[in-house]
Design an enzyme around this catalytic site. Structure first.
Site, PDB file in Angstrom:
ATOM      1  N   LYS A 108       0.832  -1.209   0.000  1.00  0.00           N
ATOM      2  CA  LYS A 108       0.000   0.000   0.000  1.00  0.00           C
ATOM      3  C   LYS A 108       0.868   1.263   0.000  1.00  0.00           C
ATOM      4  CE  LYS A 108      -3.134   2.989   0.397  1.00  0.00           C
ATOM      5  NZ  LYS A 108      -4.182   3.239  -0.563  1.00  0.00           N
ATOM      6  N   CYS A 156      -3.740  10.969   0.823  1.00  0.00           N
ATOM      7  CA  CYS A 156      -3.055   9.681   0.636  1.00  0.00           C
ATOM      8  C   CYS A 156      -1.661   9.877   0.066  1.00  0.00           C
ATOM      9  CB  CYS A 156      -3.870   8.813  -0.301  1.00  0.00           C
ATOM     10  SG  CYS A 156      -5.575   8.671   0.218  1.00  0.00           S
TER      11      CYS A 156
END
Ligand code: SAJ
Length: 434
Positions: free
Chosen positions: A232, A286
């Protein structure tokens, strides 16, 4: 017990069948990821309880409403609550599956703050029944899933909590499965993207994968928890580094008075070159954040990743300075800033470089700043009260001497260089020439 649960429980330890949890799935955190995930699960037949610390969020969802803007989410939540497959609560229930989707913000010195994940683990621990499965979806530093296991084990010495490298299944399962959905396409990507599912043990991964198989049309790729956590962070860092390359290129080209858009367009005709697009900096919660999680874990080695973050942050300051320089050529004139969101066609202003730039300019230029943002009715954040105004595109183009494209919203894409004749134009997105 409905069909999806039977499929998932095929891999569960026998103890699952002894317990009767209140819900099949509990999603902890009803934000940009948790709420769409809860609604998608419910739309696939699962009985879901969404848990949030905010009574306002819980009331809104229980009334069939949404507190965030995301394409197709409102209809999905409305039908799920109407069918009683989705309910919301401030209390963690007993459940077969727990999904943790809470924020992991940056703390002081750009270090990851996992306190919300830890709080979720502590809230789940007293409730968890043998056979249940806990899945962390929040973007997390490497080792967070093992930390969750440790916290649950502290509260529940009666359970055999699996540890990394264990051969035995244990009484419960723990896994990490990062969300990878793009804001604006969340509902679709939740179903169609491939998923990476990392177990603390292989049995944990298999148990978690059963849940994802029930609603994901992409591939469910099974690995261990540490790898899934790293994957991720690497995905978003990869993107950040590549955007930094484009942003650095744009500043070099500026200094050399070369058209960066033409350079990128032509370089990308090479079969193995794919340069991303420069902009006014990188925003969102993010890509502008996650690379710091890698840097915090390997501060001496993660040099390229740290530099990319710095280049992308610097691009926002550079853009602001450049706008000030252009305004100096139009003394007393107004500037029209087109767009405030962190990227095109969304109403999300979090960590938006465009908003940062507009706020910095408005702080000392006040009413000389006009903002055009079709995705808001009010000036967001600290822009309100600076004297800056929210204007229509027509009014802004009429009154401003300097026009700056900060976000290439579809609503601006009909503009051509001809529409801006006589104005000083700075197009940070290459919208007018693409
Ligand atoms: N940007 C550029 N140039 C580009 C592409 C993007 O300047 O060529 C900027 C955008 O304007 C924006 C920022 O980067 O300010 C991030 O936008 P984005 O659309 O690239 O990504 P996000 O932050 O909306 O979503 C990302 C996605 N990650 C990847 O594409 C690797 C998404 O799949 C993740 O689920 C999401 O982060 C997340 O939640 O981590």
């Amino acid at each position: 017990m409905n069909a999806p649960f039977e499929a998932a429980s095929a891999l569960a330890p026998d103890a699952t069948r002894e317990a009767t949890p209140e819900h099949e799935v509990a999603v902890i955190g009803l934000g940009y990821i948790g709420l769409p995930t809860a609604a998608v699960l419910a739309s696939h037949g699962w009985s879901v309880c969404g848990v949030d610390v905010s009574p306002h969020v819980v009331e809104t969802v229980n009334a069939g409403g949404v507190h965030i803007e995301e394409r197709d989410l409102d209809g999905l939540v409305r039908s799920a609550t109407k069918a009683r497959l989705l309910v919301a609560s401030t209390e963690v229930p007993t459940a077969h599956f727990y999904m943790i989707a809470v924020p992991t913000p940056l703390g002081p010195g750009n270090t990851p703050d996992i306190s919300f994940v830890e709080a979720a683990a502590r809230a789940i621990a007293p409730k968890i029944l043998p056979g249940a499965c806990v899945i962390v979806e929040s973007t997390s530093p490497i080792g967070t899933t093992e930390r969750v296991a440790e916290l649950i084990a502290e509260v529940r010495p009666d359970l055999a909590v699996p540890r990394f490298g264990d051969e035995d299944a244990g009484d419960i399962a723990l896994a990490y499965c990062p969300e990878r959905v793009l804001p604006g396409r969340i509902v679709t990507e939740l179903v169609y993207n491939d998923r990476v599912i990392g177990g603390v043990t292989p049995a944990c991964a298999a148990r978690a994968a059963a849940l994802y198989h029930s609603f994901v049309k992409g591939d469910c790729l099974v690995t261990n928890a540490r790898i899934a956590e790293t994957v991720k962070l690497v995905e978003n860092s990869f993107r950040d580094v590549n955007i930094a390359f484009a942003n650095e290129l744009s500043m070099i080209a500026d200094a050399m008075e070369i058209d960066v858009w033409e350079v990128i367009r032509l370089a990308n005709r090479h079969p193995r070159v794919h340069i991303l697009q420069p902009g006014p900096g990188v925003g969102g919660h993010c890509i502008a954040v996650d690379p710091w999680f890698i840097v915090a874990g390997a501060p001496e080695t993660a040099r390229l990743i740290r530099t990319a973050r710095e280049v992308n942050d610097r691009k926002a300051v550079y853009t602001e300075e450049k706008i000030r320089a252009l305004l100096a050529a139009a003394p007393g004139g107004k500037v029209a800033l087109l767009g405030l969101a962190f990227k095109p066609d969304i109403d999300d202003f979090r960590e938006s470089p465009a908003l940062e730039i507009a706020s910095a300019l408005a702080r000392d230029l006040g009413e000389r700043v006009m903002v055009v943002e079709p995705f808001t009715d009010d000036l967001p954040g600290e822009l309100a009260g600076t004297g800056a105004s929210l204007a229509t595109l027509d009014a802004a183009l009429r009154e401003a001497e300097v026009v700056v494209v900060l976000v290439d919203h579809t609503a601006f894409r009909h503009l051509s260089p001809g529409d801006l004749a006589g104005r000083i134009v700075y197009d940070t997105r290459g919208m007018l020439t693409r």
